[in-house]
Design an enzyme around this catalytic site. Sequence first.
Site: not given
Length: 302
Positions: A49, A112, A138, A167, A212
Site C-alpha cells: 500500500s 472491489y 495481506y 501481514k 511490516i
Amino acid sequence: MQPAVQFSGIIPPVSTLFTPDGQFDAKGTGILIDDLIAAGVDGLFFLGSGGEFSQLSVDERKAVAQFVTAHVNKRVPVLIGTGGTNARETIALSQHAQECGADGIVVINPYYWKVSEENLLNYYQQVADSVTLPIILYNFPALTGQDLMPAMVKRLVASRKNIVGIKDTIDSIAHIRSMINTVKAEHPHFSVLCGYDDHLFNTLMLGGDGAISASVNFAPQLSVNLRRAFLDGDLGTAAKIHQKLVQVPQIYQLDTPFVNVIKEAMVLCGRDMSTWTMPPAGVLDDARRQQLKALLKRLELC
C-alpha cells in the site's frame, strides 16, 4: 519435522520513490534500500500500500520489481506485492516476481467485490499453484472491505504449502492474537506479522514474528531496536521504545491516502528525496507538514 519460519523480524513496506515529474526514481530507491539494510532490517517489502501499487500500471509494477530485486541482490529477503482486483494480473505479476528472483510475494485479497469464502480460497490457491515462491497473505480490511479471518487462513495454510505467513494490517490485537492461536498454534512455521507500528510489541509478546510497518521507512531504529531488545530478553528497553511507537500512528490521520505523509516524514528525518506521489494522493500542505514535524520532534525522531 515442521519447516522453520521463513520471514520474520522487521520488514519495511518500502515507499516507491518518484522524481518530481512522476518517473520512478531508481537512484533514490537504491539509496533508500541500502540505508534500510544498513539499519538492520530483516527483509524488504516492495509494492505494498505504501509502495503505491494500486496507482501503478502492470508494466510499472514489473519495472519496480525488476529493479529492486536486482539492487538488493540477495542481501536480505525481498517480498513483492502482486495482489489486486484481477486474478489473472495477480498471477502474471507473481510469476514475474519469481522470474526476477524475489524471495516471496505478498498477496492482498481482491478489494472491489466482497468475495465468498470458497471463491477467496480458490483465488489464493490459484495464485499459490502458479508459483513455487512462498506467499504471505495481506489482510487490510479497512481498505479491502473484507477481513481474512483466522479460521479461513488456517484452511488455506493446510491446503497449500507455499502459503507461509500473513501481514495482518488491522488495528486489533485480539485479531492478531486469534491469528497466532488459531493458525500458528497448528502451523508453527506460519509467520504472523503485524501491519501497524503500535502492535509490534504485543505481537512479539503473543508469539508472533515481527512487523511490516510504514514507520520503518523514516525511523527504522525504533522497530529494529525494539525487536532486538525483545530477543535479548530486555523487556524494559522494549517497553520504552514501544511507548514511542504507540504515538506513531497519529501521523496516518494527517491525510488519506497517507503515502505522502510517510514521504514527508522521510524528508523531515533527513532524507534528500522527492515527495511526489501518484494521484489521487497529493502533496501534504504546509499546515499538516508542520503538525507532522511537531510530532516527529516530540518523539525525538528529527
